[in-house]
Motif scaffolding. Sequence first.
Motif, PDB file in Angstrom:
ATOM      1  N   GLN A  92      -3.357  92.189  63.483  1.00  0.00           N
ATOM      2  CA  GLN A  92      -2.530  91.114  64.026  1.00  0.00           C
ATOM      3  C   GLN A  92      -3.389  90.248  64.932  1.00  0.00           C
ATOM      4  O   GLN A  92      -4.006  90.759  65.877  1.00  0.00           O
ATOM      5  N   ASN A  95      -4.311  83.295  66.485  1.00  0.00           N
ATOM      6  CA  ASN A  95      -4.643  82.159  65.635  1.00  0.00           C
ATOM      7  C   ASN A  95      -6.034  82.348  65.057  1.00  0.00           C
ATOM      8  O   ASN A  95      -6.897  82.954  65.687  1.00  0.00           O
ATOM      9  N   ARG A 112      -1.281  89.885  59.888  1.00  0.00           N
ATOM     10  CA  ARG A 112      -0.360  88.928  60.506  1.00  0.00           C
ATOM     11  C   ARG A 112      -1.175  87.977  61.375  1.00  0.00           C
ATOM     12  O   ARG A 112      -1.971  88.435  62.206  1.00  0.00           O
ATOM     13  N   GLY A 114      -0.992  83.919  63.446  1.00  0.00           N
ATOM     14  CA  GLY A 114      -0.270  82.706  63.815  1.00  0.00           C
ATOM     15  C   GLY A 114      -0.780  81.578  62.938  1.00  0.00           C
ATOM     16  O   GLY A 114      -0.789  81.685  61.711  1.00  0.00           O
ATOM     17  N   ARG A 130       1.067  87.704  56.433  1.00  0.00           N
ATOM     18  CA  ARG A 130       2.015  86.772  57.030  1.00  0.00           C
ATOM     19  C   ARG A 130       1.252  85.824  57.950  1.00  0.00           C
ATOM     20  O   ARG A 130       0.558  86.287  58.866  1.00  0.00           O
ATOM     21  N   VAL A 131       1.375  84.526  57.699  1.00  0.00           N
ATOM     22  CA  VAL A 131       0.821  83.520  58.598  1.00  0.00           C
ATOM     23  C   VAL A 131       1.947  82.545  58.938  1.00  0.00           C
ATOM     24  O   VAL A 131       2.803  82.269  58.096  1.00  0.00           O
ATOM     25  N   SER A 132       1.954  82.044  60.156  1.00  0.00           N
ATOM     26  CA  SER A 132       3.038  81.154  60.562  1.00  0.00           C
ATOM     27  C   SER A 132       2.776  79.713  60.151  1.00  0.00           C
ATOM     28  O   SER A 132       3.688  78.898  60.169  1.00  0.00           O
ATOM     29  N   GLY A 133       1.552  79.375  59.769  1.00  0.00           N
ATOM     30  CA  GLY A 133       1.260  78.014  59.334  1.00  0.00           C
ATOM     31  C   GLY A 133      -0.224  77.867  59.031  1.00  0.00           C
ATOM     32  O   GLY A 133      -1.021  78.764  59.292  1.00  0.00           O
TER      33      GLY A 133
END
Length: 142
Positions: A92, A95, A112, A114, A130-133
Amino acid sequence: MIRLTARALCAASLVIAPLTLSSPAQAATSCTVNGVPVTSGTVNGTAGSDFIQCSTVNAGDTVNGLGGNDYIVVTGDVNGTVRGGAGGDYVQVNNVSPSGQVSGDSENDFLRAGLNLGLVNGGTGFDVCRVSGGNTPLSCEV
């Protein structure tokens, strides 16, 4: 005598001036590996399962989980490289900068991140990413 002193001062200023203009060296990445503080350009786990926590990973530096099922957390930005290594790893990171890389490597990993402006790569095995953007992760089944 005055000319000799002036020449000596000018020569000394030419030698000293470049030294004061150089930039300070970047500090090495600082982490804990299984609770033990480690500050180095390369931070390694063990052949077994590890808990590695870092505030950031500096450009040019690497964090390696090595073997085992590692749990790696970077609370700041990844400007260098984070590798889970062999084993089912959980990685995790906050960024991933354009120069940053996060890799699960072999086996089944969960990654994971950001904002991903660099590279997130699950590697071989069945990987969940999983990436937020930002950039789409590579080699991830889910």
